[in-house]
Write a protein that holds these residues in place. Structure first.
Motif, PDB file in Angstrom:
ATOM      1  N   SER A  31       9.087  -5.331   3.066  1.00 29.45           N
ATOM      2  CA  SER A  31       8.352  -4.554   3.777  1.00 29.45           C
ATOM      3  C   SER A  31       8.225  -3.252   3.915  1.00 29.45           C
ATOM      4  CB  SER A  31       8.046  -5.052   5.352  1.00 29.45           C
ATOM      5  OG  SER A  31       9.402  -4.713   5.908  1.00 29.45           O
ATOM      6  N   VAL A  32       9.739  -2.804   3.881  1.00 35.69           N
ATOM      7  CA  VAL A  32       9.931  -1.262   3.410  1.00 35.69           C
ATOM      8  C   VAL A  32       9.370  -0.820   2.045  1.00 35.69           C
ATOM      9  CG1 VAL A  32      11.698   0.443   3.095  1.00 35.69           C
ATOM     10  CG2 VAL A  32      11.752  -1.228   4.887  1.00 35.69           C
ATOM     11  N   ASN A  33       9.572  -1.722   1.206  1.00 35.06           N
ATOM     12  CA  ASN A  33       9.088  -1.455  -0.272  1.00 35.06           C
ATOM     13  C   ASN A  33       7.609  -1.377  -0.290  1.00 35.06           C
ATOM     14  OD1 ASN A  33       9.624  -0.952  -2.900  1.00 35.06           O
ATOM     15  ND2 ASN A  33       8.525  -2.946  -3.266  1.00 35.06           N
ATOM     16  N   ALA A  34       6.872  -2.305   0.566  1.00 30.67           N
ATOM     17  CA  ALA A  34       5.531  -2.224   0.569  1.00 30.67           C
ATOM     18  C   ALA A  34       4.844  -1.098   1.132  1.00 30.67           C
ATOM     19  CB  ALA A  34       5.095  -3.491   1.288  1.00 30.67           C
ATOM     20  N   LYS A  35       5.675  -0.536   2.331  1.00 31.91           N
ATOM     21  CA  LYS A  35       5.188   0.648   3.078  1.00 31.91           C
ATOM     22  C   LYS A  35       5.138   1.795   2.004  1.00 31.91           C
ATOM     23  CE  LYS A  35       8.011   2.336   5.954  1.00 31.91           C
ATOM     24  NZ  LYS A  35       8.714   2.667   7.036  1.00 31.91           N
ATOM     25  N   MET A  36       6.415   1.797   1.651  1.00 32.02           N
ATOM     26  CA  MET A  36       6.299   3.137   0.502  1.00 32.02           C
ATOM     27  C   MET A  36       5.441   2.992  -0.648  1.00 32.02           C
ATOM     28  SD  MET A  36       8.845   4.830   1.905  1.00 32.02           S
ATOM     29  CE  MET A  36       8.788   5.921   0.512  1.00 32.02           C
ATOM     30  N   ASN A  37       5.110   1.745  -1.230  1.00 27.78           N
ATOM     31  CA  ASN A  37       4.060   1.856  -2.169  1.00 27.78           C
ATOM     32  C   ASN A  37       2.766   2.323  -1.739  1.00 27.78           C
ATOM     33  OD1 ASN A  37       5.987   0.766  -4.044  1.00 27.78           O
ATOM     34  ND2 ASN A  37       5.181  -1.571  -3.694  1.00 27.78           N
ATOM     35  N   LEU A  38       2.484   1.913  -0.485  1.00 28.77           N
ATOM     36  CA  LEU A  38       1.258   2.250   0.110  1.00 28.77           C
ATOM     37  C   LEU A  38       1.304   3.874   0.237  1.00 28.77           C
ATOM     38  CD1 LEU A  38      -1.606   1.394   1.284  1.00 28.77           C
ATOM     39  CD2 LEU A  38      -0.496   1.158   3.442  1.00 28.77           C
ATOM     40  N   HIS A  39       2.602   4.318   0.737  1.00 27.00           N
ATOM     41  CA  HIS A  39       2.574   5.732   1.150  1.00 27.00           C
ATOM     42  C   HIS A  39       2.485   6.582  -0.240  1.00 27.00           C
ATOM     43  CE1 HIS A  39       4.902   9.355   1.505  1.00 27.00           C
ATOM     44  NE2 HIS A  39       4.552   9.484   2.574  1.00 27.00           N
ATOM     45  N   ASP A  40       3.209   6.208  -1.198  1.00 25.42           N
ATOM     46  CA  ASP A  40       3.267   6.496  -2.438  1.00 25.42           C
ATOM     47  C   ASP A  40       1.809   6.679  -3.187  1.00 25.42           C
ATOM     48  OD1 ASP A  40       5.890   7.079  -2.487  1.00 25.42           O
ATOM     49  OD2 ASP A  40       6.183   5.510  -3.785  1.00 25.42           O
ATOM     50  N   LEU A  41       1.220   5.766  -2.871  1.00 24.41           N
ATOM     51  CA  LEU A  41      -0.441   5.500  -3.117  1.00 24.41           C
ATOM     52  C   LEU A  41      -1.252   6.832  -2.650  1.00 24.41           C
ATOM     53  CD1 LEU A  41      -2.843   4.489  -4.942  1.00 24.41           C
ATOM     54  CD2 LEU A  41      -3.047   2.688  -2.974  1.00 24.41           C
ATOM     55  N   SER A  42      -0.897   6.684  -1.261  1.00 24.46           N
ATOM     56  CA  SER A  42      -1.895   7.798  -0.326  1.00 24.46           C
ATOM     57  C   SER A  42      -1.790   9.322  -1.033  1.00 24.46           C
ATOM     58  CB  SER A  42      -1.389   7.590   0.884  1.00 24.46           C
ATOM     59  OG  SER A  42      -0.285   7.929   1.314  1.00 24.46           O
ATOM     60  N   GLU A  43      -0.272   9.350  -1.229  1.00 31.81           N
ATOM     61  CA  GLU A  43      -0.024  10.842  -1.698  1.00 31.81           C
ATOM     62  C   GLU A  43      -0.580  11.355  -2.947  1.00 31.81           C
ATOM     63  OE1 GLU A  43       4.256  11.170  -1.619  1.00 31.81           O
ATOM     64  OE2 GLU A  43       4.203  11.979   0.481  1.00 31.81           O
ATOM     65  N   ASP A  44      -0.907  10.166  -4.052  1.00 28.98           N
ATOM     66  CA  ASP A  44      -1.302  10.398  -5.021  1.00 28.98           C
ATOM     67  C   ASP A  44      -2.970  10.341  -5.208  1.00 28.98           C
ATOM     68  OD1 ASP A  44       1.193  10.774  -6.253  1.00 28.98           O
ATOM     69  OD2 ASP A  44       1.237   8.653  -6.982  1.00 28.98           O
ATOM     70  N   LEU A  45      -3.444  10.053  -4.316  1.00 24.94           N
ATOM     71  CA  LEU A  45      -4.957  10.146  -3.958  1.00 24.94           C
ATOM     72  C   LEU A  45      -5.631  11.358  -4.465  1.00 24.94           C
ATOM     73  CD1 LEU A  45      -5.705   7.883  -0.934  1.00 24.94           C
ATOM     74  CD2 LEU A  45      -6.043   7.258  -3.405  1.00 24.94           C
ATOM     75  N   ASN A 105      -5.802   6.824  -9.063  1.00 28.11           N
ATOM     76  CA  ASN A 105      -5.418   5.468  -8.658  1.00 28.11           C
ATOM     77  C   ASN A 105      -6.027   4.740  -7.446  1.00 28.11           C
ATOM     78  OD1 ASN A 105      -3.832   4.964 -11.009  1.00 28.11           O
ATOM     79  ND2 ASN A 105      -1.923   5.740 -10.153  1.00 28.11           N
ATOM     80  N   TRP A 106      -7.309   5.346  -6.970  1.00 26.51           N
ATOM     81  CA  TRP A 106      -7.917   4.930  -5.706  1.00 26.51           C
ATOM     82  C   TRP A 106      -8.302   3.479  -5.897  1.00 26.51           C
ATOM     83  CZ3 TRP A 106     -12.873   3.254  -5.920  1.00 26.51           C
ATOM     84  CH2 TRP A 106     -13.561   3.443  -7.306  1.00 26.51           C
ATOM     85  N   GLN A 107      -8.647   3.201  -7.024  1.00 22.65           N
ATOM     86  CA  GLN A 107      -9.032   1.678  -7.243  1.00 22.65           C
ATOM     87  C   GLN A 107      -7.962   0.769  -6.805  1.00 22.65           C
ATOM     88  OE1 GLN A 107      -8.530   4.090  -9.884  1.00 22.65           O
ATOM     89  NE2 GLN A 107     -10.468   4.113 -10.896  1.00 22.65           N
ATOM     90  N   SER A 108      -6.632   0.907  -6.576  1.00 25.18           N
ATOM     91  CA  SER A 108      -5.727   0.128  -6.438  1.00 25.18           C
ATOM     92  C   SER A 108      -5.769   0.032  -4.797  1.00 25.18           C
ATOM     93  CB  SER A 108      -4.580   0.152  -7.203  1.00 25.18           C
ATOM     94  OG  SER A 108      -3.892   1.452  -6.682  1.00 25.18           O
ATOM     95  N   ILE A 109      -6.317   0.839  -4.179  1.00 27.05           N
ATOM     96  CA  ILE A 109      -5.933   0.764  -2.632  1.00 27.05           C
ATOM     97  C   ILE A 109      -6.413  -0.441  -1.879  1.00 27.05           C
ATOM     98  CG2 ILE A 109      -7.006   1.645  -0.351  1.00 27.05           C
ATOM     99  CD1 ILE A 109      -8.117   4.313  -1.915  1.00 27.05           C
ATOM    100  N   LEU A 110      -7.314  -1.287  -2.056  1.00 31.74           N
ATOM    101  CA  LEU A 110      -7.359  -2.431  -1.535  1.00 31.74           C
ATOM    102  C   LEU A 110      -6.096  -3.330  -1.937  1.00 31.74           C
ATOM    103  CD1 LEU A 110     -11.165  -3.225  -1.745  1.00 31.74           C
ATOM    104  CD2 LEU A 110      -9.901  -2.631   0.152  1.00 31.74           C
ATOM    105  N   GLU A 111      -5.901  -3.410  -3.177  1.00 27.22           N
ATOM    106  CA  GLU A 111      -4.658  -4.464  -3.576  1.00 27.22           C
ATOM    107  C   GLU A 111      -3.451  -3.992  -2.991  1.00 27.22           C
ATOM    108  OE1 GLU A 111      -2.369  -5.287  -7.696  1.00 27.22           O
ATOM    109  OE2 GLU A 111      -4.125  -4.380  -7.687  1.00 27.22           O
ATOM    110  N   VAL A 112      -3.145  -2.774  -2.841  1.00 23.98           N
ATOM    111  CA  VAL A 112      -1.593  -2.426  -2.172  1.00 23.98           C
ATOM    112  C   VAL A 112      -1.791  -2.642  -0.828  1.00 23.98           C
ATOM    113  CG1 VAL A 112      -0.355  -0.330  -1.819  1.00 23.98           C
ATOM    114  CG2 VAL A 112      -1.324  -0.746  -4.290  1.00 23.98           C
ATOM    115  N   ALA A 113      -3.157  -2.226  -0.048  1.00 17.81           N
ATOM    116  CA  ALA A 113      -3.150  -2.254   0.994  1.00 17.81           C
ATOM    117  C   ALA A 113      -2.977  -3.742   1.523  1.00 17.81           C
ATOM    118  CB  ALA A 113      -4.450  -1.883   1.764  1.00 17.81           C
TER     119      ALA A 113
END
Length: 69
Positions: free
Chosen positions: A18-32, A35-43
């Motif tokens: 879960s920590v890893n998943a949270k960090m993936n979501l956080h990293d994605l949000s910082e890079d917006l 890679n916005w297309q992967s928001i739903l998948e990562v979330a």
């Protein structure tokens, strides 16, 4: 190994996941917006991971309550 001990070990692994998943979501949000297309998948992956962790914690509480009775 008892069911409680097995579940505690599983929860430990799920917590790390879960920590890893949270960090993936956080990293994605910082890079917006990159890679916005992967928001739903990562979330969804993050949601599923935390849901599984929560369910495991509830089950552990039930098992511990049953063992104490």
């Amino acid at each position: 190994m008892s069911d409680i001990e097995t579940l505690k070990a599983e929860i430990k692994k799920l917590s790390a996941k879960s920590v890893n998943a949270k960090m993936n979501l956080h990293d994605l949000s910082e890079d917006l917006p990159t890679n916005w297309q992967s928001i739903l998948e990562v979330a969804q992956e993050t949601y599923n991971t935390f849901k599984t962790l929560e369910d495991a914690r509830k089950k552990l509480k039930e098992l511990e309550a049953g063992a104490a009775a």
